[in-house]
Write an enzyme that holds these catalytic residues in place. Structure first.
Site, PDB file in Angstrom:
ATOM      1  N   TYR A 139       0.302  -1.062  -0.079  1.00  0.00           N
ATOM      2  CA  TYR A 139       0.321  -0.121   0.025  1.00  0.00           C
ATOM      3  C   TYR A 139       0.709   1.172  -0.033  1.00  0.00           C
ATOM      4  O   TYR A 139       0.576   2.475   0.027  1.00  0.00           O
ATOM      5  CB  TYR A 139      -0.642   0.042   1.050  1.00  0.00           C
ATOM      6  N   LYS A 186       3.137 -14.910   5.752  1.00  0.00           N
ATOM      7  CA  LYS A 186       3.499 -15.046   4.921  1.00  0.00           C
ATOM      8  C   LYS A 186       4.486 -15.624   4.695  1.00  0.00           C
ATOM      9  O   LYS A 186       5.371 -15.060   3.657  1.00  0.00           O
ATOM     10  CB  LYS A 186       2.870 -14.718   3.098  1.00  0.00           C
ATOM     11  N   ASP A 219      -2.623 -17.801   5.621  1.00  0.00           N
ATOM     12  CA  ASP A 219      -3.587 -18.500   4.383  1.00  0.00           C
ATOM     13  C   ASP A 219      -4.753 -19.210   5.422  1.00  0.00           C
ATOM     14  O   ASP A 219      -5.598 -19.673   5.835  1.00  0.00           O
ATOM     15  CB  ASP A 219      -3.474 -19.634   3.311  1.00  0.00           C
ATOM     16  N   ASP A 243      -6.489  -6.241   5.262  1.00  0.00           N
ATOM     17  CA  ASP A 243      -7.690  -5.908   4.828  1.00  0.00           C
ATOM     18  C   ASP A 243      -8.244  -6.263   4.521  1.00  0.00           C
ATOM     19  O   ASP A 243      -9.458  -6.403   4.491  1.00  0.00           O
ATOM     20  CB  ASP A 243      -6.752  -5.593   3.291  1.00  0.00           C
ATOM     21  N   ASP A 247     -11.908  -7.851   6.928  1.00  0.00           N
ATOM     22  CA  ASP A 247     -13.904  -7.964   5.902  1.00  0.00           C
ATOM     23  C   ASP A 247     -13.784  -9.098   6.133  1.00  0.00           C
ATOM     24  O   ASP A 247     -15.398  -9.898   6.140  1.00  0.00           O
ATOM     25  CB  ASP A 247     -13.082  -7.782   4.056  1.00  0.00           C
TER      26      ASP A 247
END
Ligand code: NAI
Length: 497
Positions: A139, A186, A219, A243, A247
């Site tokens: 970002y 990750k 994951d 992000d 959600d």
């Protein structure tokens, strides 16, 4: 907590002005509802309106900010913001991103709670908080097109950025009686960038012996949040993962329309609902003001105004419990379906009441020290510089000749290596294709060519290598130096090497 605690009316609180932005679409309606509840629960609060988003843009402010909006927000240290519409395919840049960057709002904090049985949810008892790093990662917005076929986005992770977000997650856990912080990265693949985030988490964790810790690969971690959300308490993670995860978690809680969020910096903070400006229902008194109202509760807690925060939150829980609901969450059955303003009235009527089946809250009060500064200093210590050795360079080439044969490119590069370097390998999309590559590897027009000088090399020798490449007609599009920091390689190994 007993109902009596929820009944406490706030003691006299110091006067405090906050900046508010009424936003676009449903923004003005849900903000009006929220401010009425705040005024009833905390009369010492006053509101300084700033114009952001479409309204400011249409008034001729190209950046989506009214003239002195940023100064006003910075001077109050706190912004309560309704959703803003972002024009698609043109117009001004995201006001949210500008606010985050200008005010240094490094932590995005999103509680995701199931309000079962008031609102039926698949995972009753779910109550987790995602603490997302808010400024770094992909970002940072540093992207380049490098060849005909290849574009890149730079993923930047900094040690100070990791330290302050990880520390913020632990401080949040302590301040809110949480028991565990889970770090998600990750780092099995991104060993340097995500590896740094994970390493900083492991370094800081022992400073909080009362808090349990764990690390999960993002994951499987996200999958577990979807299926076993009650296993989690506080989750800290880099920007992009956070992000998506926040959600997913809000959706799993069954309440994305109710979800609040806080964006915290050292000198300023911004509070807003997770949802957008919902133009489809704007102006119809249909919108649920809960996401913004709970964000306002987070703001009051942040400001140390525990009594009104407790008052509003418990009244809101009681309103849900009493079956007074806006249309978006009202299933058929024993509910009273109301509009935006009537919902706010119902919360105001219940100020001083506590829920009986949902868990009541009881936020502590404290004196606000500086404008919205976190309770404990989260400053990051400077570390001594590492011993840094330059031992080679990766030249990145735009090359589309000789049928993209790695052997042909290798032969040309061997000729320019000169006395200082040896060509160690060539990769394409990260996979080694020279020497001894696999013929089945798909090769783009973007090649990473690693020149090694194990005995050390000077920047001037790299410049000379680049000049030889240019004279040989090779298109060098960028370079990355290969350093060793305190004896440890500061670059990744090639896949298949
Ligand atoms: P949205 O969240 O505004 O709407 C999605 C769906 O949820 C719609 O059906 C809407 O009616 C419903 N909804 C949202 N909030 C609701 C509420 N409080 N009560 C009842 N129903 C609600 O997302 P969408 O449609 O993708 O975006 C609309 C605009 O909002 C866009 O311009 C987008 O850029 C902006 N946006 C702004 C955000 C912010 O300012 N933080 C965040 C997300 C989107």
């Amino acid at each position: 907590m007993s109902a009596a605690a929820g009944n406490r009316l706030p003691a006299t609180l110091p006067a405090r002005t906050i900046a508010v932005a009424h936003g676009d679409g449903i923004g003005p309606e849900i903000m009006a509802a929220t401010l009425r509840v705040l005024a009833a629960a905390d009369p010492a609060l006053t509101f300084h309106e700033v114009s952001l988003g479409l309204k400011a843009y249409e008034a001729g402010h190209a950046g989506g900010f009214d003239g002195d909006a940023l100064d006003v927000i910075a001077s109050h240290g706190v912004l309560l913001k309704a959703p803003l519409s972002t024009p698609q395919g043109g117009g001004f840049k995201s006001v949210n991103v500008t606010l985050r960057k200008t005010l240094g709002l490094f932590a995005n904090v999103r509680p995701c709670v199931a309000y079962h049985p008031a609102l039926p949810a698949p995972h009753p008892g779910m109550d987790l908080v995602v603490v997302r790093e808010n400024e770094e990662d992909t970002y940072a917005g540093i992207e380049h097109r490098q060849t005909d076929e290849v574009v890149q986005c730079l993923k930047l992770i900094t040690r100070p950025g990791c330290e302050r977000i990880v520390r913020h997650a632990f401080e949040y856990a302590v301040a809110n009686g949480r028991r565990k912080v889970t770090c998600m990265t990750k780092d099995n693949i991104m060993k340097l960038t995500d590896g740094l985030f994970h390493a900083v988490f492991e370094e800081i964790a022992p400073e909080y012996p009362g808090i349990a810790t764990e690390h999960m690969i993002i994951d499987i971690g996200t999958a577990r949040v979807a299926t076993r959300p009650r296993d989690f308490d506080v989750i800290v993670t880099p920007n992009l993962y956070g992000d998506i995860l926040s959600d997913v978690a809000a959706e799993v809680a069954g309440s994305i329309g109710l979800a609040p969020s806080a964006n915290i910096g050292y000198g300023a903070a911004m509070f807003e609902a997770v949802h957008g400006s919902a133009p489809d229902i704007a102006g119809k008194d249909l919108a649920n003001p809960s996401g913004l109202l709970l964000s306002a509760v987070m703001m009051l807690v942040h400001l140390g105004r525990g009594a009104p925060a407790t008052l509003v939150h418990n009244a809101w829980l009681r309103t849900l419990e009493d079956g007074v609901l806006t249309g978006d969450v009202a299933a058929a059955g024993q509910v009273r379906r109301v509009g935006t303003q009537a919902f706010a009235d119902a919360v105001i009527e219940r100020l001083g009441q506590a829920p009986t089946r949902l868990r009541a809250v009881d936020y502590p009060s404290r004196t606000e020290t500086t404008a919205a500064a976190p309770a404990r200093t989260l400053s990051v210590a400077r570390r001594p510089a590492a011993d840094k050795q330059l031992e080679g360079v990766d030249l990145f080439l735009h090359w589309d000749q000789d049928g993209r044969s790695p052997a042909a490119l290798g032969a040309r590069l061997e000729r320019i290596a000169g006395p200082d370097f040896s060509l160690e390998l060539i990769t394409n999309r990260g996979v080694k294709v020279y020497p001894n590559g696999n013929a089945r590897t798909l090769c783009s027009d973007h090649w990473r060519c690693r020149f090694r000088a194990p005995a050390g090399v000077s920047p001037l020798a790299i410049a000379a290598l680049m000049a030889r490449a240019a004279h040989a007609g090779l298109d060098v599009i960028k370079t990355e130096n290969l350093y060793r920091f305190d004896g440890k390689a500061g670059y990744s190994q090639a896949q298949g090497a």
